[in-house]
Design an enzyme around this catalytic site. Structure first.
Site, PDB file in Angstrom:
ATOM      1  N   SER A   1       0.797  -1.219   0.000  1.00 43.42           N
ATOM      2  CA  SER A   1       0.000   0.000   0.000  1.00 43.42           C
ATOM      3  C   SER A   1       0.834   1.275   0.000  1.00 43.42           C
ATOM      4  CB  SER A   1      -0.929   0.014   1.219  1.00 43.42           C
ATOM      5  OG  SER A   1      -0.198  -0.204   2.415  1.00 43.42           O
TER       6      SER A   1
ATOM      7  N   HIS B   1      -0.891   5.621   6.901  1.00 48.03           N
ATOM      8  CA  HIS B   1      -0.361   5.642   5.541  1.00 48.03           C
ATOM      9  C   HIS B   1      -0.034   7.081   5.131  1.00 48.03           C
ATOM     10  CE1 HIS B   1      -2.122   1.591   5.295  1.00 48.03           C
ATOM     11  NE2 HIS B   1      -1.258   1.383   4.313  1.00 48.03           N
TER      12      HIS B   1
END
Length: 266
Positions: free
Chosen positions: A41, A248
């Site tokens: 990711s 993230h």
């Protein structure tokens, strides 16, 4: 010193252009330059938004560093195979097809999901500091005992398929600015343990990359001052409304953190 493959391509293009300009024989066009982006990711761009619906659960986005680099440098071919949630086994089973003998550049982030960092963060957010630190130590033990062999398998496969490629292995940022602006959430002890685990993971990845002759590109310095609990974070904190984006990089983290580090290494 080995010239980065993209720099070599640029040099070849300039020589070809010069030959054409001054009539020094027939200019030979530079070979097609192929770039393949692999990984999890952090490479697909989760957290940056604007996801390509065609990528489904992989959540690839034009705001991720591989797409940003490709847009700026216009390689002849660009294969964006990185996928949210990927582990080393997923790279082996589903991401290697674009690699071939003509591939010139490969990027990859991998290892965090194998080490269970998503579960680490869930444990630390929901449970006690002692339980958090215990889970962190469990992840570090996995990084020491099991992850190196899994990385070797992936790196060997990349080299086998694309023996002439420059391979850039990128690391992960530290999540927290210690003694920062956060007034709630995890304890400082938990934040310190998580940062230490990130450093531990990066050191293991860097060692395996070096042993395979690959470049390791650390993003820790690029994200310094932009961690969670800083005044200008480039990482999402826990987001209960969109839990998948928690921890993230934001779009700014991709463009301001990962992209320049990759560009320097490529």
């Amino acid at each position: 010193m080995r010239m980065p493959r993209f720099a070599a391509l640029a040099s070849a293009l300039l020589l070809a252009a010069g030959a054409a300009l001054f009539g020094a024989g027939q200019a030979t066009a530079a070979a097609d330059f192929g770039y393949v982006a692999l990984g999890d990711s952090y490479s697909s761009g989760v957290g940056a938004g604007n996801y390509d619906s065609a990528s489904g659960n992989c959540k690839r986005t034009t705001r991720a560093y591989p797409a940003l680099w490709a847009a700026a440098h216009a390689p002849q071919t660009f294969s964006f195979a990185a996928c949210s949630g990927a582990r080393t086994g997923d790279v082996m089973s589903g991401q290697l097809a674009p690699l071939n003998a003509g591939t010139d550049l490969v990027s990859i982030t991998i290892g965090g999901n194998d080490a269970g960092f998503s579960d680490v963060m869930t444990t630390c957010v929901l449970q006690s500091e002692a339980t958090c630190v215990s889970r962190v130590n469990q992840a570090k033990a996995y990084v020491d005992s099991t992850l190196p062999g899994q990385l070797d398998t992936v790196y060997n496969a990349i080299h086998s398929r694309s023996p002439g490629a420059r391979v850039v292995v990128l690391g992960y940022p530290r999540f927290y600015k210690l003694n920062g602006t956060c007034v709630a959430g995890l304890s400082e002890g938990e934040r310190k343990a998580i940062n230490g685990a990130s450093d531990h993971l990066n050191a293991a990845i860097a060692k395996r990359a070096a042993d395979h002759g690959f470049a390791f590109a650390s993003v820790a310095s690029a994200f310094t001052g932009h961690e969670i609990c800083s005044s200008s974070p480039w990482l999402h904190s826990v987001n209960w409304l969109n839990i998948g984006e928690s921890y993230h990089p934001t779009a700014a983290g991709q463009s301001g953190g990962y992209l320049p580090v990759f560009t320097s290494a490529a």
